[in-house]
Design a protein around this motif. Sequence first.
Motif, PDB file in Angstrom:
ATOM      1  N   VAL A 189      55.485  30.955  36.082  1.00  0.00           N
ATOM      2  CA  VAL A 189      54.734  31.348  37.277  1.00  0.00           C
ATOM      3  C   VAL A 189      53.650  32.328  36.836  1.00  0.00           C
ATOM      4  CG1 VAL A 189      56.173  33.367  37.830  1.00  0.00           C
ATOM      5  CG2 VAL A 189      54.985  32.164  39.680  1.00  0.00           C
ATOM      6  N   VAL A 190      52.586  32.400  37.611  1.00  0.00           N
ATOM      7  CA  VAL A 190      51.540  33.404  37.373  1.00  0.00           C
ATOM      8  C   VAL A 190      51.545  34.368  38.543  1.00  0.00           C
ATOM      9  CG1 VAL A 190      49.064  33.832  37.179  1.00  0.00           C
ATOM     10  CG2 VAL A 190      50.096  31.900  35.964  1.00  0.00           C
ATOM     11  N   GLY A 191      51.780  35.637  38.248  1.00  0.00           N
ATOM     12  CA  GLY A 191      51.811  36.657  39.281  1.00  0.00           C
ATOM     13  C   GLY A 191      51.013  37.881  38.868  1.00  0.00           C
ATOM     14  N   PRO A 192      50.998  38.900  39.723  1.00  0.00           N
ATOM     15  CA  PRO A 192      50.174  40.092  39.463  1.00  0.00           C
ATOM     16  C   PRO A 192      50.804  41.048  38.466  1.00  0.00           C
ATOM     17  CG  PRO A 192      51.310  40.337  41.548  1.00  0.00           C
ATOM     18  CD  PRO A 192      51.653  38.962  41.045  1.00  0.00           C
ATOM     19  N   VAL A 193      51.290  40.527  37.355  1.00  0.00           N
ATOM     20  CA  VAL A 193      51.841  41.359  36.287  1.00  0.00           C
ATOM     21  C   VAL A 193      50.761  41.548  35.230  1.00  0.00           C
ATOM     22  CG1 VAL A 193      53.649  41.578  34.549  1.00  0.00           C
ATOM     23  CG2 VAL A 193      54.156  40.455  36.732  1.00  0.00           C
ATOM     24  N   HIS A 194      50.508  42.787  34.825  1.00  0.00           N
ATOM     25  CA  HIS A 194      49.461  43.153  33.867  1.00  0.00           C
ATOM     26  C   HIS A 194      48.053  43.043  34.468  1.00  0.00           C
ATOM     27  CE1 HIS A 194      52.506  43.506  30.899  1.00  0.00           C
ATOM     28  NE2 HIS A 194      52.717  42.214  30.762  1.00  0.00           N
ATOM     29  N   VAL A 195      47.960  42.994  35.795  1.00  0.00           N
ATOM     30  CA  VAL A 195      46.630  43.013  36.415  1.00  0.00           C
ATOM     31  C   VAL A 195      45.889  44.292  36.052  1.00  0.00           C
ATOM     32  CG1 VAL A 195      45.427  43.201  38.637  1.00  0.00           C
ATOM     33  CG2 VAL A 195      47.151  41.444  38.315  1.00  0.00           C
ATOM     34  N   GLU A 196      46.654  45.386  35.895  1.00  0.00           N
ATOM     35  CA  GLU A 196      46.016  46.660  35.551  1.00  0.00           C
ATOM     36  C   GLU A 196      45.348  46.595  34.186  1.00  0.00           C
ATOM     37  OE1 GLU A 196      50.085  46.759  33.750  1.00  0.00           O
ATOM     38  OE2 GLU A 196      49.172  46.023  35.597  1.00  0.00           O
ATOM     39  N   LEU A 197      45.805  45.680  33.321  1.00  0.00           N
ATOM     40  CA  LEU A 197      45.215  45.531  31.995  1.00  0.00           C
ATOM     41  C   LEU A 197      44.093  44.499  31.971  1.00  0.00           C
ATOM     42  CD1 LEU A 197      48.462  45.539  29.805  1.00  0.00           C
ATOM     43  CD2 LEU A 197      46.902  47.447  30.219  1.00  0.00           C
ATOM     44  N   LEU A 198      44.249  43.429  32.759  1.00  0.00           N
ATOM     45  CA  LEU A 198      43.298  42.324  32.705  1.00  0.00           C
ATOM     46  C   LEU A 198      42.277  42.336  33.842  1.00  0.00           C
ATOM     47  CD1 LEU A 198      45.953  41.286  31.059  1.00  0.00           C
ATOM     48  CD2 LEU A 198      44.785  39.112  31.181  1.00  0.00           C
ATOM     49  N   GLY A 199      42.542  43.082  34.894  1.00  0.00           N
ATOM     50  CA  GLY A 199      41.541  43.255  35.943  1.00  0.00           C
ATOM     51  C   GLY A 199      41.717  42.390  37.171  1.00  0.00           C
ATOM     52  N   SER A 200      42.338  41.212  37.050  1.00  0.00           N
ATOM     53  CA  SER A 200      42.515  40.324  38.196  1.00  0.00           C
ATOM     54  C   SER A 200      43.609  39.321  37.899  1.00  0.00           C
ATOM     55  CB  SER A 200      41.215  39.586  38.527  1.00  0.00           C
ATOM     56  OG  SER A 200      40.908  38.655  37.501  1.00  0.00           O
ATOM     57  N   ILE A 201      44.155  38.722  38.953  1.00  0.00           N
ATOM     58  CA  ILE A 201      45.184  37.699  38.746  1.00  0.00           C
ATOM     59  C   ILE A 201      44.570  36.441  38.149  1.00  0.00           C
ATOM     60  CG2 ILE A 201      45.016  36.648  41.044  1.00  0.00           C
ATOM     61  CD1 ILE A 201      48.148  36.512  40.941  1.00  0.00           C
ATOM     62  N   GLU A 202      43.283  36.205  38.403  1.00  0.00           N
ATOM     63  CA  GLU A 202      42.597  35.074  37.771  1.00  0.00           C
ATOM     64  C   GLU A 202      42.563  35.252  36.256  1.00  0.00           C
ATOM     65  OE1 GLU A 202      41.280  35.276  41.978  1.00  0.00           O
ATOM     66  OE2 GLU A 202      41.398  36.748  40.360  1.00  0.00           O
ATOM     67  N   ALA A 203      42.365  36.486  35.810  1.00  0.00           N
ATOM     68  CA  ALA A 203      42.351  36.760  34.371  1.00  0.00           C
ATOM     69  C   ALA A 203      43.750  36.604  33.780  1.00  0.00           C
ATOM     70  CB  ALA A 203      41.813  38.166  34.107  1.00  0.00           C
ATOM     71  N   VAL A 204      44.766  36.984  34.535  1.00  0.00           N
ATOM     72  CA  VAL A 204      46.145  36.778  34.090  1.00  0.00           C
ATOM     73  C   VAL A 204      46.421  35.289  33.908  1.00  0.00           C
ATOM     74  CG1 VAL A 204      48.583  37.025  34.701  1.00  0.00           C
ATOM     75  CG2 VAL A 204      46.987  38.903  35.156  1.00  0.00           C
ATOM     76  N   ALA A 205      45.992  34.483  34.882  1.00  0.00           N
ATOM     77  CA  ALA A 205      46.176  33.031  34.804  1.00  0.00           C
ATOM     78  C   ALA A 205      45.462  32.451  33.587  1.00  0.00           C
ATOM     79  CB  ALA A 205      45.672  32.366  36.086  1.00  0.00           C
ATOM     80  N   ALA A 206      44.255  32.920  33.321  1.00  0.00           N
ATOM     81  CA  ALA A 206      43.492  32.424  32.167  1.00  0.00           C
ATOM     82  C   ALA A 206      44.199  32.775  30.868  1.00  0.00           C
ATOM     83  CB  ALA A 206      42.080  33.006  32.186  1.00  0.00           C
ATOM     84  N   PRO A 224      54.652  25.112  37.667  1.00  0.00           N
ATOM     85  CA  PRO A 224      55.092  24.992  39.058  1.00  0.00           C
ATOM     86  C   PRO A 224      54.319  23.909  39.811  1.00  0.00           C
ATOM     87  CG  PRO A 224      54.722  27.292  38.466  1.00  0.00           C
ATOM     88  CD  PRO A 224      54.168  26.469  37.350  1.00  0.00           C
ATOM     89  N   ALA A 225      54.964  23.314  40.807  1.00  0.00           N
ATOM     90  CA  ALA A 225      54.290  22.302  41.633  1.00  0.00           C
ATOM     91  C   ALA A 225      53.065  22.913  42.304  1.00  0.00           C
ATOM     92  CB  ALA A 225      55.259  21.751  42.667  1.00  0.00           C
ATOM     93  N   LYS A 226      53.217  24.131  42.769  1.00  0.00           N
ATOM     94  CA  LYS A 226      52.092  24.868  43.345  1.00  0.00           C
ATOM     95  C   LYS A 226      51.678  25.928  42.326  1.00  0.00           C
ATOM     96  CE  LYS A 226      53.656  24.041  48.080  1.00  0.00           C
ATOM     97  NZ  LYS A 226      54.100  24.663  49.357  1.00  0.00           N
ATOM     98  N   ALA A 227      50.708  25.572  41.515  1.00  0.00           N
ATOM     99  CA  ALA A 227      50.358  26.416  40.372  1.00  0.00           C
ATOM    100  C   ALA A 227      49.402  27.544  40.709  1.00  0.00           C
ATOM    101  CB  ALA A 227      49.769  25.550  39.259  1.00  0.00           C
ATOM    102  N   GLY A 228      48.809  27.529  41.885  1.00  0.00           N
ATOM    103  CA  GLY A 228      47.958  28.625  42.326  1.00  0.00           C
ATOM    104  C   GLY A 228      46.774  28.876  41.410  1.00  0.00           C
ATOM    105  N   HIS A 229      46.643  30.096  40.933  1.00  0.00           N
ATOM    106  CA  HIS A 229      45.494  30.482  40.106  1.00  0.00           C
ATOM    107  C   HIS A 229      45.482  29.775  38.750  1.00  0.00           C
ATOM    108  CE1 HIS A 229      44.173  33.647  42.855  1.00  0.00           C
ATOM    109  NE2 HIS A 229      45.444  34.000  42.979  1.00  0.00           N
ATOM    110  N   LEU A 230      46.587  29.153  38.411  1.00  0.00           N
ATOM    111  CA  LEU A 230      46.664  28.405  37.158  1.00  0.00           C
ATOM    112  C   LEU A 230      46.000  27.032  37.274  1.00  0.00           C
ATOM    113  CD1 LEU A 230      47.946  28.626  34.298  1.00  0.00           C
ATOM    114  CD2 LEU A 230      49.990  27.548  35.267  1.00  0.00           C
TER     115      LEU A 230
END
Length: 280
Positions: A189-206, A224-230
């Motif tokens: 899953v991609v979630g808001p973990v390490h957003v403080e380091l990468l700046g955004s959840i989109e950056a986490v997904a990347a 996941p079936a619903k991959a969201g920002h991924l």
Amino acid sequence: MIELQVERMASAMGADIMSRGEGGFPDRASIDSRDIHGGELFFGLTGAADDGGRFTSTALESGAWGVVVGPAWREGFPEVQAGWVFAVEDPLDSLQMLARAWRRELGSKVIGITGSVGKTTVKDITRSLLPGEVHASEENFNTEIGLPLTILSAPAGTDTLVLEMAMRGPGQIAELAAIAEPDIGVITVVGPVHVELLGSIEAVAAAKAELVSGLAPGGALIVPAKAGHLEPHLEGHSGLVRFGPGGDVEAQAVDLRDQGSRVTVSTGAGNEVFEFPFSE
């Protein structure tokens, strides 16, 4: 045991052999001189607080099969000292290159698992489900140091390597994938973990999606079936398998019992039942 001939090992690490020890193979790789019990290949890594090269003589005296040292420690190992001495430009790079060489020598199927949460649980379940000889990451051995150590501790005859991959910034999953060369990638899953380091959840997904480009040709990717920002990073991937409601694979029922759990999973071919015993 890392069953590579010494000359091939040196070539894989980009190393010069400064001192020759006895034949045979090292039992495993180690980065902690206090953890030397005999037969290890010790890597003197350079850290923020200390230089592991200071402990290479101690490692040899404790019975290490050999040591890998950086430029500052190329000299000072007399031939009479037991053990192999390999001199390299960067011991961490050499640790990773040797791990990649051993991964290729093993010829095992490799599964790389990453995600914002659930990596360890998925790794443990995967290890318990797979047949044959399975070797998996232990504890938190999921970094640029821990992952190669995990690979180098896999014995000959390993059928599958199940490797957890941690991410703390861009480029790190790509680095781990370059070492492990996974045949199957899992992004939990991609979630808001390490957003403080990468700046955004989109950056986490990347950053997590670096696993996609790091797969071996024709590799499968489980998401996941619903991959969201991924989702933008999955376009055009031919080996995609989605899990969860509406996906290719979905858990239909979970029955908890005294001895463990019984899970019914639906796939395109019908339902399958899996049983997971509780750990003692």
